[in-house]
Design an enzyme around this catalytic site. Structure first.
Site, mmCIF file in Angstrom:
data_model
loop_
_atom_site.group_PDB
_atom_site.id
_atom_site.type_symbol
_atom_site.label_atom_id
_atom_site.label_comp_id
_atom_site.label_asym_id
_atom_site.label_seq_id
_atom_site.Cartn_x
_atom_site.Cartn_y
_atom_site.Cartn_z
ATOM 1 N N LYS A 1 -1.788 3.019 2.106
ATOM 2 C CA LYS A 1 -2.990 2.276 1.711
ATOM 3 C C LYS A 1 -3.207 2.441 0.196
ATOM 4 O O LYS A 1 -2.232 2.544 -0.546
ATOM 5 C CB LYS A 1 -4.196 2.727 2.534
ATOM 6 C CG LYS A 1 -3.889 2.675 4.042
ATOM 7 C CD LYS A 1 -5.083 2.828 4.920
ATOM 8 C CE LYS A 1 -4.652 2.742 6.376
ATOM 9 N NZ LYS A 1 -5.765 2.796 7.326
ATOM 10 N N SER B 1 -5.121 6.874 13.819
ATOM 11 C CA SER B 1 -5.224 8.325 13.983
ATOM 12 C C SER B 1 -4.027 8.938 14.719
ATOM 13 O O SER B 1 -4.179 9.919 15.440
ATOM 14 C CB SER B 1 -6.538 8.704 14.677
ATOM 15 O OG SER B 1 -7.646 8.275 13.911
HETATM 16 P P1 13P Z 1 -4.886 6.337 10.175
HETATM 17 O O1 13P Z 1 -3.574 6.885 10.681
HETATM 18 O O2 13P Z 1 -5.382 7.021 8.951
HETATM 19 O O3 13P Z 1 -5.882 6.228 11.282
HETATM 20 O O4 13P Z 1 -4.571 4.818 9.698
HETATM 21 C C1 13P Z 1 -3.930 3.955 10.569
HETATM 22 C C2 13P Z 1 -3.577 2.715 9.837
HETATM 23 O O5 13P Z 1 -4.416 1.875 9.574
HETATM 24 C C3 13P Z 1 -2.177 2.535 9.425
HETATM 25 O O6 13P Z 1 -1.937 1.249 8.982
#
Ligand code: 13P
Length: 258
Positions: free
Chosen positions: A12, A220
């Site tokens: 991200k 998660s």
């Molecule tokens: P998390 O693993 O931090 O929940 O994020 C999941 C996600 O959106 C991966 O693209």
């Protein structure tokens, strides 16, 4: 099974290029120290655009088995599209995967199923693998219409596609209520939707296509729950946010088979 598991780390909007350097080196070291078998699980990092060149340099110089890709792409080839990045810019940097339709882009950038489908098409035509994301919000889950909702997202994005093309994409099921919340869907919840996705692919594109198309779970996912998720018949890997930002936890997830 004909589907090679895939652990994909979606960074991200985290890590600058110096931090990216550190994480990829650390990840490579963890995987090497544990004799990771890349044929048993593909390892993919998906950094912000500004880190991709750095990641390419490390992967090439050290001949790493780690793959890398991008979090988004333009549907245009070039021209007056300020702020956009084209598929050819990504292939030039050695990217092999591109994510589209992440719930964060759908929500904050108003991306529609049609646009998501067009991005997937563009990526496939450029010789990279699209990772098409889908997933329902909490209200939809509470209403019990999550399977229907997710299938409609996928069907809208892949309308008019050939079975041969669908067989080359990756689908990632990420229930929005489980993203970054610490609230993982249970392995059964995740399997229910991933299984329904595969059945829909079989219905729309044939059993052979459904058999080879990889379906990931995201939301998660972490070292604690990865084995249980990967034990489900229709989950072929994970799209991992938070837990992919640490070399040790991400490498541990890639070694779910060990
Ligand atoms: P998390 O693993 O931090 O929940 O994020 C999941 C996600 O959106 C991966 O693209």
């Amino acid at each position: 099974m004909s589907r090679t598991p895939l652990m994909a780390g979606n960074w991200k909007m985290n890590l600058d290029h110096l931090e990216a350097n550190h994480l990829v080196q650390g990840l490579a070291m963890e995987l090497r120290d544990h004799n990771h078998d890349y044929s048993r699980c593909e390892v993919l990092v998906i950094p912000p655009f500004t880190d991709i060149r750095t990641v390419q340099t490390i992967v090439d110089a050290d001949e790493l088995g780690i793959k890398y890709g991008a979090q988004d792409v333009s549907i245009h080839d070039n021209g007056a599209y300020t702020g956009e990045i084209s598929t050819s810019m990504l292939t030039k940097l050695g990217c092999t995967y591109v994510v589209m339709g992440h719930s964060e882009r759908r929500e904050y950038h108003n991306e529609s199923d049609e646009l998501v489908g067009a991005k997937a098409r563009k990526v496939l035509d450029a010789g990279m693998t699209p990772i098409l994301c889908c997933g329902e919000a909490l209200e939809v889950r509470k209403a019990g219409t999550h399977v229907e909702f997710v299938l409609s997202q996928i069907r809208a994005a892949l309308a008019g596609w050939s079975a041969q093309d669908v067989a080359q994409i990756v689908i990632a099921y990420e229930p929005i209520w489980a993203i970054g919340t610490g609230e993982t869907a249970t392995a059964e919840d995740a399997q229910e939707v991933c299984g329904a996705i595969r059945s829909a692919l079989a219905q729309d594109f044939g059993a052979e296509t459904a058999e080879v198309t990889r379906v990931l779970y995201g939301g998660s996912a972490k070292p604690d729950n990865i084995k249980e998720l990967m034990a489900q018949p229709d989950i072929d890997g994970a799209l991992i946010g938070g837990a992919s930002l640490k070399a040790d936890s991400f490498a541990e997830m890639a070694r779910f088979y060990a």
